[in-house]
Structures are given as C-alpha cells and as structure tokens.
Design an enzyme around this catalytic site. Structure first.
Site, PDB file in Angstrom:
ATOM      1  N   LYS A  13       0.840  -1.219   0.000  1.00  0.00           N
ATOM      2  CA  LYS A  13       0.000   0.000   0.000  1.00  0.00           C
ATOM      3  C   LYS A  13       0.870   1.262   0.000  1.00  0.00           C
ATOM      4  O   LYS A  13       0.628   2.181  -0.761  1.00  0.00           O
ATOM      5  CB  LYS A  13      -0.934   0.030   1.227  1.00  0.00           C
ATOM      6  N   ARG A  88      -9.839   0.818   8.691  1.00  0.00           N
ATOM      7  CA  ARG A  88      -9.392  -0.540   8.994  1.00  0.00           C
ATOM      8  C   ARG A  88     -10.503  -1.344   9.662  1.00  0.00           C
ATOM      9  O   ARG A  88     -10.306  -2.519   9.958  1.00  0.00           O
ATOM     10  CB  ARG A  88      -8.202  -0.464   9.954  1.00  0.00           C
ATOM     11  N   ARG A 127      11.834  -6.779   3.955  1.00  0.00           N
ATOM     12  CA  ARG A 127      11.844  -5.342   4.251  1.00  0.00           C
ATOM     13  C   ARG A 127      12.694  -5.074   5.498  1.00  0.00           C
ATOM     14  O   ARG A 127      13.505  -4.151   5.522  1.00  0.00           O
ATOM     15  CB  ARG A 127      10.401  -4.863   4.472  1.00  0.00           C
ATOM     16  N   ARG A 139      10.750  -0.779  12.885  1.00  0.00           N
ATOM     17  CA  ARG A 139       9.467  -0.574  13.560  1.00  0.00           C
ATOM     18  C   ARG A 139       9.335  -1.635  14.654  1.00  0.00           C
ATOM     19  O   ARG A 139       9.643  -2.810  14.416  1.00  0.00           O
ATOM     20  CB  ARG A 139       8.333  -0.756  12.549  1.00  0.00           C
ATOM     21  N   ARG A 150      -0.746  -8.752  13.541  1.00  0.00           N
ATOM     22  CA  ARG A 150      -1.219  -7.735  12.581  1.00  0.00           C
ATOM     23  C   ARG A 150      -2.032  -8.402  11.472  1.00  0.00           C
ATOM     24  O   ARG A 150      -3.058  -7.863  11.027  1.00  0.00           O
ATOM     25  CB  ARG A 150      -0.023  -6.963  11.988  1.00  0.00           C
TER      26      ARG A 150
END
Ligand code: ADP
Length: 281
Positions: A13, A88, A127, A139, A150
């Site tokens: 995204k 969300r 990533r 993060r 998540r």
C-alpha cells in the site's frame, strides 16, 4: 481524487500510495505514519497508541477517526488524498463516509491489493533485512510474532471492508503479487475505469431526472431533451404576441409609438424578474 488503499500489512500500500502521489499530485495520508509520529512526539494520542501498536492490535476507532477527520480538513488535502491504512474497521469506514458526506464529497475508488498471506510474511522479513542493511531503525511491530497478530487483526477486522465497499460499488480488486510497475499500471486502469463509470452514471441520472415526468426541468428546456419544456413554449408564444412592432396593439391601446415601446420595456423587465429565478436554477 479521493482513494482508499486496502490490503494486509506488506501488500504494498505504502509503495503504491507514493506512486499515486507523484502521478496525481495528491497527498498520502497514512494512519500508521501519523500514529508513529504521535508516539515519537509523546502526544496524548501517541501515549495511548504506543503499546497497542507494539502488540499489533488496532488503535481504538475514535482516536483514528479524529486524526483522519482533522487531517482531511487541511488545505493540502483539498485536491484529494490517498488513504493508506484507513479505514481498517467497518465503523471507521462508516465514519469516513459521514465525514466526506458532510463536505459534499465521496470516495472515487477503493483499491484492494490482493496478496497471498505466505508471501506477506516473506515480504516483511525482506523489508526488515533491507532496513537493517541501510542502518534504519526498525518498527517495533516488524517482528514475526507481532506480524502474526497484525495479519490476524487484518483478517478479523479489516477484511470485512471488502464486502462493505463491494456493496457500495466502489471496490476495485488488483493482483498485488505482480511487479511494482504492473500493480501501478493496474491501479491506473482501475482508477480510469472508476472515473468513466462515475461520469456515465451521472449522465444517466441527469437524463432520468429530466425524462418524461418533466418535474425536474432545469432552465429553458429539459437537459438531454431536444424538446423545449411546455411552459417555455407558452411563455415564448405570449412574448411573440406582445411584440412592440405590432400595429394592432398600438392602435388598440391608442398610445403613441414611444409610450408603447416604454410600456413593452417595462413589461419585459417585470417578466424577466419573475422568470429569472427559474432560469438560473
Ligand atoms: P501495516 O499496514 O504495515 O500493518 P501501518 O503502518 O498501516 O502498518 O499501521 C501500523 C499500526 O498502526 C497498526 O498495526 C495499528 O496498530 C495502527 N493503525 C494504523 N492505522 C490504523 C487504523 N486505521 N485503525 C487502527 N489502528 C491503526
């Protein structure tokens, strides 16, 4: 242009949002980034969100809705925006609809990036590796355990939005497994198609409103109709009968030429005053 990007963590995204920013000159509004900034700044919102985010759970709707509502009211969002990570939950989507409706706006499209869940885990692991190599700070929620949570939160709370937006007719599903360029092209095509359908629907709606019933005519004649409205024809005939050049009217009224012209001018003025509000509607 107002777009929502929908998809699980790691679907791409953020990457696609940046492409859209460059292409359309609109802003990217990422609730994840906003919340991380709030956490870093230690604001009251940040303090509330910090632990929830670190666990991979969703921050309460009212907090996120308030942040977005404030953000889309800012001048740089006037031209449009890409929402990345919001809504969300279904209540967030309903709140978004309400806040846009209040401004007389709506979404242009909701783009869903569909990705295989196994690939997501690998993508995020990559990533993380690349961030480490670049020496970037990680993060706190980018680790395998939190990632599982998540993904679970996405499946339970966010996936129902696909049906919500399908029901509204705004959903465009894209294969998010293709290359970045191919996904970007597919999004481009989906947005063009959404724009085309919107214009066609608007035209059809206007045509239907101005069809046979004749109740909602705009201006001198119905839009999309070749025939002038009956009232307009009547008014035009009456005006023709009142023509100043008519000899009969002058002799009948027994007025001089200039007096007759003055009286016609006055009549036209008062007719105009009565007619103009209808004509400008
Ligand atoms: P990703 O899509 O990679 O999971 P984001 O950066 O969009 O990550 O979001 C990170 C975290 O921020 C989420 O796991 C959640 O805790 C919180 N968050 C972001 N957006 C929302 C939202 N719209 N509603 C609730 N929580 C959110």
């Amino acid at each position: 242009m107002r777009i929502v990007l929908l998809g699980p963590p790691g679907a791409g995204k953020g990457t696609q949002a940046k492409e859209l920013v460059t292409k359309h000159g609109i802003v990217q509004l990422s609730t994840g980034d906003m919340l991380r900034a709030a956490v870093a700044a230690g604001t009251p919102v940040g303090l509330k969100a910090k632990d929830i985010m670190a666990r991979g759970d969703l921050v309460p709707d009212e907090i996120v809705v308030a942040i977005v509502s404030d953000r889309i009211g800012q001048p740089d969002a006037k031209r449009g925006f890409i929402l990345d990570g919001f809504p969300r939950t279904v209540p967030q989507a309903a709140a978004l609809d309400r806040m846009l409706a209040k401004k007389g706006l709506s979404l242009d499209a909701v783009v869903e990036l569909k990705v295989d869940p196994d690939i997501l885990v690998r993508r995020i692991a990559n990533r993380v590796e690349q961030m480490k190599l670049r020496g970037e700070s990680l993060r706190p929620d980018d680790n395998p355990e939190v990632l599982k949570q998540r993904l679970a939160a996405y499946a339970a709370q966010t996936a129902p939005l696909v049906e919500y937006y399908r029901g509204q007719g705004s959903l465009r599903s894209i294969d998010g497994m293709a290359s970045i360029e191919d996904v970007a092209s597919a999004i481009g095509r989906a947005l063009a198609d959404a724009a085309f359908r919107r214009v066609s629907a608007r035209k059809a709606d206007r045509g239907a409103r101005n069809s046979s019933s004749g109740r909602k005519r705009v201006g001198r004649k119905a839009v999309g109709s070749k025939k002038p409205a009956k009232k307009v024809v009547k008014r035009a005939k009456a005006a023709a009968r009142r023509k100043p050049s008519s000899k009969a009217s002058r002799t009948k009224a027994g007025r001089t030429k200039s007096a007759s012209r003055r009286s016609v001018r006055n009549r036209q003025k008062s007719n105009k005053a009565v007619r103009s509000p209808r004509l400008t509607k």
